[in-house]
Structure formats: C-alpha cells, structure tokens
Write a protein that holds these residues in place. Structure first.
Motif, PDB file in Angstrom:
ATOM      1  N   ILE A   1     -15.594 -41.171  41.288  1.00  0.00           N
ATOM      2  CA  ILE A   1     -16.778 -41.657  41.997  1.00  0.00           C
ATOM      3  C   ILE A   1     -16.366 -41.942  43.441  1.00  0.00           C
ATOM      4  CG2 ILE A   1     -18.607 -43.381  42.080  1.00  0.00           C
ATOM      5  CD1 ILE A   1     -18.670 -41.604  39.591  1.00  0.00           C
TER       6      ILE A   1
ATOM      7  N   LEU B   1     -21.887 -40.426  35.610  1.00  0.00           N
ATOM      8  CA  LEU B   1     -21.691 -39.105  36.194  1.00  0.00           C
ATOM      9  C   LEU B   1     -20.521 -38.445  35.482  1.00  0.00           C
ATOM     10  CD1 LEU B   1     -21.913 -40.093  39.975  1.00  0.00           C
ATOM     11  CD2 LEU B   1     -23.778 -39.478  38.433  1.00  0.00           C
TER      12      LEU B   1
ATOM     13  N   HIS C   1     -22.165 -30.208  36.121  1.00  0.00           N
ATOM     14  CA  HIS C   1     -22.268 -31.624  36.492  1.00  0.00           C
ATOM     15  C   HIS C   1     -23.460 -32.235  35.774  1.00  0.00           C
ATOM     16  CE1 HIS C   1     -19.269 -31.307  39.668  1.00  0.00           C
ATOM     17  NE2 HIS C   1     -19.808 -30.132  39.946  1.00  0.00           N
TER      18      HIS C   1
ATOM     19  N   LEU D   1     -20.771 -40.457  46.933  1.00  0.00           N
ATOM     20  CA  LEU D   1     -21.645 -40.415  45.753  1.00  0.00           C
ATOM     21  C   LEU D   1     -22.288 -41.774  45.509  1.00  0.00           C
ATOM     22  CD1 LEU D   1     -19.615 -38.293  43.164  1.00  0.00           C
ATOM     23  CD2 LEU D   1     -21.780 -37.685  44.238  1.00  0.00           C
ATOM     24  N   GLU D   2     -21.484 -42.817  45.622  1.00  0.00           N
ATOM     25  CA  GLU D   2     -21.984 -44.165  45.390  1.00  0.00           C
ATOM     26  C   GLU D   2     -23.056 -44.535  46.405  1.00  0.00           C
ATOM     27  OE1 GLU D   2     -20.210 -48.667  44.818  1.00  0.00           O
ATOM     28  OE2 GLU D   2     -18.850 -46.947  44.722  1.00  0.00           O
TER      29      GLU D   2
ATOM     30  N   MET E   1     -23.375 -31.711  42.130  1.00  0.00           N
ATOM     31  CA  MET E   1     -23.590 -33.109  41.750  1.00  0.00           C
ATOM     32  C   MET E   1     -24.629 -33.783  42.641  1.00  0.00           C
ATOM     33  SD  MET E   1     -23.099 -35.566  39.660  1.00  0.00           S
ATOM     34  CE  MET E   1     -21.644 -35.364  38.676  1.00  0.00           C
ATOM     35  N   TYR E   2     -24.658 -33.485  43.922  1.00  0.00           N
ATOM     36  CA  TYR E   2     -25.616 -34.110  44.827  1.00  0.00           C
ATOM     37  C   TYR E   2     -27.051 -33.706  44.459  1.00  0.00           C
ATOM     38  CZ  TYR E   2     -21.657 -35.591  47.598  1.00  0.00           C
ATOM     39  OH  TYR E   2     -20.493 -36.186  47.999  1.00  0.00           O
TER      40      TYR E   2
ATOM     41  N   ILE F   1     -28.035 -35.516  41.183  1.00  0.00           N
ATOM     42  CA  ILE F   1     -28.419 -36.910  41.431  1.00  0.00           C
ATOM     43  C   ILE F   1     -29.831 -36.969  42.010  1.00  0.00           C
ATOM     44  CG2 ILE F   1     -27.934 -38.960  42.843  1.00  0.00           C
ATOM     45  CD1 ILE F   1     -24.938 -38.277  42.485  1.00  0.00           C
TER      46      ILE F   1
END
Length: 107
Positions: free
Chosen positions: A12, A41, A48, A16-17, A70-71, A74
C-alpha cells in the motif's frame, strides 16, 4: 469514522492511500452516518482486486471491483459504493409531504 486499508500481495503506497481517502470524501458528502470503512487491495494472477466493506448505522455495504490497473479499479469501486450509498439514503429519506400542505383541486 475509521478507514482501514490493507493489502494482500501488494504494498500500500502513499499514492494509493491518498487516492482512496480523496475519492472516499465524495461518499462522505452524500452520507454522514458511516461508522467504519475497510478496504482490501490485492493482486491475483496479474489481476488487481479491490474490496470495500462499509458499516452504516443500521446496515452494511459490500462491493468489489477488479481489473488490470489498480487506480482504475479503485475508481470503479468508489463509484459502485457511491451508487449504493445514494440508494440507501433515498430509501431512508422521508418522501411524504409535511402536514399542513393543502392541495387545491380545480373544479
């Protein structure tokens, strides 16, 4: 409200956080009664996956999303949760007119 972010087979990062916190602020503007949020995640076979469990005052919401970036995952997850929160808010909203409203009928 407590936001917990955990990673399985993924580190992480601060980026991302901060992305999750930034995007999640959109949801808190729609609904204030969120007590606890858990994000997970993970990566599985170059895929992902993001999962979120939201605890509200009288209910719980779970959603997940998957993809190659991943972005983007999310982003999709936050959008799904936002729709679910708005749906719950609409169900709890009082749709009745207040007393004292008089309608006139044309005759």
């Amino acid at each position: 409200m407590d936001i917990t972010i955990t990673g399985q087979n993924i580190e992480i990062t601060e980026a991302l956080e901060s992305l999750i916190h930034e995007k999640f602020n959109k949801i808190t503007r729609h609904f204030e009664n969120i007590t606890d949020v858990k994000f997970i995640l993970k990566t599985e076979n170059h895929n992902h996956i993001a999962e979120c469990k939201l605890h509200l005052m009288h209910s719980e919401i779970f959603s997940d999303a998957s993809g190659s970036d991943m972005y983007k995952v999310i982003d999709d997850l936050i959008h799904k949760i936002d729709r679910q929160v708005i749906k719950i808010k609409e169900k709890t909203k009082d749709h009745h007119q207040s007393e004292g409203v008089v309608r006139k009928h044309n005759q």
